[in-house]
Design an enzyme around this catalytic site. Structure first.
Site, PDB file in Angstrom:
ATOM      1  N   HIS A  22      12.651  -0.177  -8.566  1.00 13.56           N
ATOM      2  CA  HIS A  22      11.460   0.020  -7.557  1.00 13.56           C
ATOM      3  C   HIS A  22      11.229   1.493  -7.527  1.00 13.56           C
ATOM      4  O   HIS A  22      12.092   2.139  -6.703  1.00 13.56           O
ATOM      5  CB  HIS A  22      11.736  -0.746  -6.312  1.00 13.56           C
ATOM      6  CG  HIS A  22      10.702  -0.961  -5.523  1.00 13.56           C
ATOM      7  ND1 HIS A  22       9.453  -1.938  -5.986  1.00 13.56           N
ATOM      8  CD2 HIS A  22      10.298  -0.588  -4.229  1.00 13.56           C
ATOM      9  CE1 HIS A  22       8.761  -2.157  -4.885  1.00 13.56           C
ATOM     10  NE2 HIS A  22       9.118  -1.281  -3.945  1.00 13.56           N
ATOM     11  N   LYS A 167       0.200  -2.542  -3.121  1.00 11.17           N
ATOM     12  CA  LYS A 167       0.313  -1.596  -2.544  1.00 11.17           C
ATOM     13  C   LYS A 167       0.948  -0.534  -3.805  1.00 11.17           C
ATOM     14  O   LYS A 167       1.880  -1.171  -4.010  1.00 11.17           O
ATOM     15  CB  LYS A 167       1.263  -1.518  -1.254  1.00 11.17           C
ATOM     16  CG  LYS A 167       2.044  -0.129  -0.815  1.00 11.17           C
ATOM     17  CD  LYS A 167       2.523  -0.174   0.548  1.00 11.17           C
ATOM     18  CE  LYS A 167       3.958   0.350   1.008  1.00 11.17           C
ATOM     19  NZ  LYS A 167       4.202   0.439   2.223  1.00 11.17           N
ATOM     20  N   LYS A 169       3.005   2.871  -5.043  1.00 11.24           N
ATOM     21  CA  LYS A 169       3.915   4.039  -4.457  1.00 11.24           C
ATOM     22  C   LYS A 169       3.177   5.208  -5.307  1.00 11.24           C
ATOM     23  O   LYS A 169       3.667   4.945  -6.805  1.00 11.24           O
ATOM     24  CB  LYS A 169       5.341   3.440  -4.606  1.00 11.24           C
ATOM     25  CG  LYS A 169       5.660   2.372  -4.068  1.00 11.24           C
ATOM     26  CD  LYS A 169       5.435   2.351  -2.324  1.00 11.24           C
ATOM     27  CE  LYS A 169       6.747   2.811  -1.629  1.00 11.24           C
ATOM     28  NZ  LYS A 169       6.460   2.753  -0.272  1.00 11.24           N
ATOM     29  N   ASP A 198       0.729   4.068  -1.110  1.00 13.51           N
ATOM     30  CA  ASP A 198       1.726   4.596  -0.057  1.00 13.51           C
ATOM     31  C   ASP A 198       2.207   6.071  -0.628  1.00 13.51           C
ATOM     32  O   ASP A 198       2.782   5.966  -1.797  1.00 13.51           O
ATOM     33  CB  ASP A 198       2.956   3.734   0.277  1.00 13.51           C
ATOM     34  CG  ASP A 198       3.856   4.325   1.366  1.00 13.51           C
ATOM     35  OD1 ASP A 198       3.503   5.526   1.934  1.00 13.51           O
ATOM     36  OD2 ASP A 198       4.752   3.598   1.664  1.00 13.51           O
ATOM     37  N   GLU A 224      -1.345   5.200   3.061  1.00 14.78           N
ATOM     38  CA  GLU A 224      -0.363   5.223   3.898  1.00 14.78           C
ATOM     39  C   GLU A 224       0.454   6.578   3.735  1.00 14.78           C
ATOM     40  O   GLU A 224       0.970   7.010   2.841  1.00 14.78           O
ATOM     41  CB  GLU A 224       0.409   3.939   3.522  1.00 14.78           C
ATOM     42  CG  GLU A 224       2.071   3.782   4.537  1.00 14.78           C
ATOM     43  CD  GLU A 224       2.531   2.604   4.033  1.00 14.78           C
ATOM     44  OE1 GLU A 224       2.146   1.715   3.510  1.00 14.78           O
ATOM     45  OE2 GLU A 224       3.823   2.228   4.366  1.00 14.78           O
ATOM     46  N   ASP A 249       3.175   5.657   8.747  1.00 22.35           N
ATOM     47  CA  ASP A 249       4.446   4.686   8.505  1.00 22.35           C
ATOM     48  C   ASP A 249       5.548   5.562   9.029  1.00 22.35           C
ATOM     49  O   ASP A 249       6.227   5.378  10.213  1.00 22.35           O
ATOM     50  CB  ASP A 249       4.530   4.437   7.161  1.00 22.35           C
ATOM     51  CG  ASP A 249       5.979   3.637   6.717  1.00 22.35           C
ATOM     52  OD1 ASP A 249       6.612   3.336   7.682  1.00 22.35           O
ATOM     53  OD2 ASP A 249       6.442   3.396   5.655  1.00 22.35           O
ATOM     54  N   LYS A 273       7.501  -1.741  11.984  1.00 27.91           N
ATOM     55  CA  LYS A 273       8.614  -2.136  11.336  1.00 27.91           C
ATOM     56  C   LYS A 273       9.790  -2.281  12.379  1.00 27.91           C
ATOM     57  O   LYS A 273       9.912  -1.262  13.226  1.00 27.91           O
ATOM     58  CB  LYS A 273       9.111  -0.968  10.515  1.00 27.91           C
ATOM     59  CG  LYS A 273       8.123  -0.452   9.330  1.00 27.91           C
ATOM     60  CD  LYS A 273       8.647   0.250   8.201  1.00 27.91           C
ATOM     61  CE  LYS A 273       7.577   0.283   6.789  1.00 27.91           C
ATOM     62  NZ  LYS A 273       8.061   1.318   5.878  1.00 27.91           N
ATOM     63  N   GLU A 327       3.656  -6.786   4.669  1.00 31.78           N
ATOM     64  CA  GLU A 327       4.062  -6.623   3.384  1.00 31.78           C
ATOM     65  C   GLU A 327       5.669  -7.139   3.279  1.00 31.78           C
ATOM     66  O   GLU A 327       6.642  -6.374   2.823  1.00 31.78           O
ATOM     67  CB  GLU A 327       4.259  -5.154   2.857  1.00 31.78           C
ATOM     68  CG  GLU A 327       5.061  -4.218   3.908  1.00 31.78           C
ATOM     69  CD  GLU A 327       4.829  -2.595   3.763  1.00 31.78           C
ATOM     70  OE1 GLU A 327       4.103  -2.280   2.850  1.00 31.78           O
ATOM     71  OE2 GLU A 327       5.641  -1.879   4.340  1.00 31.78           O
TER      72      GLU A 327
HETATM   73  C1  MUC Z   1       7.501   1.951   2.752  1.00 30.30           C
HETATM   74  O1  MUC Z   1       7.466   3.282   2.585  1.00 30.30           O
HETATM   75  O2  MUC Z   1       6.512   1.577   3.148  1.00 30.30           O
HETATM   76  C2  MUC Z   1       7.779  -0.928   1.948  1.00 30.30           C
HETATM   77  C3  MUC Z   1       7.279  -1.521   0.689  1.00 30.30           C
HETATM   78  C4  MUC Z   1       7.924  -0.699  -0.303  1.00 30.30           C
HETATM   79  O3  MUC Z   1       7.769  -1.003  -1.481  1.00 30.30           O
HETATM   80  O4  MUC Z   1       8.350   0.478   0.106  1.00 30.30           O
HETATM   81  C5  MUC Z   1       8.594   0.104   1.509  1.00 30.30           C
HETATM   82  C6  MUC Z   1       8.597   1.463   1.999  1.00 30.30           C
HETATM   83 MG    MG Z   2       5.680   3.352   3.742  1.00 28.69          MG
END
Ligand code: MUC
Ligand code: MG
Length: 373
Positions: A22, A167, A169, A198, A224, A249, A273, A327
């Site tokens: 991941h 989402k 990254k 994000d 994000e 976040d 969170k 999520e």
């Molecule tokens: C984050 O930064 O949001 C949440 C889902 C994911 O894949 O990573 C996290 C952390």
């Molecule tokens: Mg995040």
């Protein structure tokens, strides 16, 4: 009848494999480490909590090892002997003696709620005032690091009716590369899915000005944490000019952070969170600040296992509005469970148990197999 007392806290580090690497901007996860808290009470009731972060110290100020050590050395002596049924009193006792440490605090608050729920025969959601829904829509993070693989993964999720919010990254690669990656995925999925990104604080403000513009123009629904949590004035400026809404976040490391972000106008959406606010009750205080400020809500995750995920879910199902959904997919990223019944995901939603406490039982064999010795 005398109230049940807290007798003992046991903290366990659990290392679990993930279905695939991941890839986040700051770290590539090749497994996930949970810290499980067992809080044993004098009436024989046990509460379970979880404190989990991402990538050791890559994401937050607490690592699995520091969480365990701080729970053992500082939290436990303050809690042992205290009334297990008075969650306000126990948490206020911690507030007086311990600064920060919201991840560890969240595990304690969760375990106290779980124990009290089991004792009274009530789900945690009911201890938090009552659920207004039984299920939560859950986003999936596409983070294989490969555009083609991410599209295939998203198609599979849509076909299985597991997720229709994705989402992505980004932030680790050159800006143009990341933007092309996101736009290609949005083009492939079209109106069948909501696509969000994000950045995990990895853009400078000048990159973010361009990035937010391009993403907003290409149908990306939410951005994000584009820039550093430290650059507050930059966040305010971006929140004013980005065509796609900005979600905070990393900027929220406490309920107080949520207040100052709201006062400054630094985001139009908050990621909730439990770990970053200090528990399921604490995160609802952040939700209330957001609601008072007209900020929309999203149910976030630290990629917890079943315990932390359901602790979050019990809090989130008490909220009137959760406009951007959640999520809470952490358990789906793991190949193994340490509870006897895995959380139920069906029809794009996580279904939250209505049995006492969190509605979970630890699987002792699996816990023994995956605990770090
Ligand atoms: C984050 O930064 O949001 C949440 C889902 C994911 O894949 O990573 C996290 C952390
Ligand atoms: Mg995040």
């Amino acid at each position: 009848m005398t109230a049940a007392r807290i007798e003992r806290l046991e903290t366990i580090i659990v290392d679990l494999p993930t279905i695939r690497p991941h890839k986040l901007a700051m770290h590539t996860m090749r497994g996930q480490t949970l810290v499980i808290l067992r809080l044993l009470c004098s009436d024989g009731v046990e509460g379970i909590g979880e404190a989990t972060t991402i990538g050791g110290l890559a994401y937050g100020n607490e690592s699995p090892e520091s969480i365990k050590s701080n729970l053992d050395s500082y939290f436990a002596p303050l809690l042992v002997g205290q009334d297990a049924e008075n969650i306000n009193a126990a948490m206020q006792r911690l507030d007086k003696a311990i600064k920060g440490n919201t991840f560890a605090r969240s595990a304690v608050e969760t375990a106290l709620l779980d124990a009290q729920g089991k004792r009274l025969g009530l789900p945690v959601s009911e201890l938090l005032g009552g659920r207004v829904r039984d299920a939560l829509e859950v986003a999936w993070t596409l983070a294989s690091g490969d555009t083609g693989k991410d599209i295939e993964e998203a198609e599979r999720m849509l076909e299985q009716r597991r997720h229709r919010i994705f989402k992505l990254k980004i932030g680790a690669n050159a800006l143009e590369h990341d933007l092309a990656h996101v736009v290609a995925i949005k083009k492939a999925l079209g109106d069948r899915a909501s696509v969000r990104v994000d950045v995990n604080q990895y853009w400078s403000e000048s990159q973010a000005i361009k990035g937010c513009q391009v993403l907003g123009e290409n149908g990306i629904d939410l951005i994000e944490q584009p820039i550093s949590r430290i650059n507050r004035s930059g966040q305010v400026r971006l929140n004013q000019r980005s065509p796609a809404p900005i979600m905070a976040d990393e900027s929220i490391e406490s309920v107080e952070d949520a207040f100052s972000l709201a006062a400054d106008g630094a985001a139009s959406i908050f990621a909730l969170k439990i770990a970053k606010n200090g528990g399921p009750r604490a995160v609802l205080r952040t939700a209330q600040i957001a609601q008072a400020a007209g900020i929309a809500l999203y149910g976030g995750t630290m990629l917890e296992g079943a315990v932390g995920t359901l602790a979050s879910a019990h809090a989130f199902i008490t909220l009137d509005q959760l406009q951007w959904h959640t999520e809470l997919f952490g358990p789906l990223l793991l190949t193994e469970e340490i509870v006897t019944e895995a959380p139920v995901y069906r029809d794009f939603q996580l279904h939250v148990p209505a049995t006492p406490g969190l509605g979970l039982t630890l699987d002792e064999d699996r816990l023994a197999r995956f605990r770090r010795t």
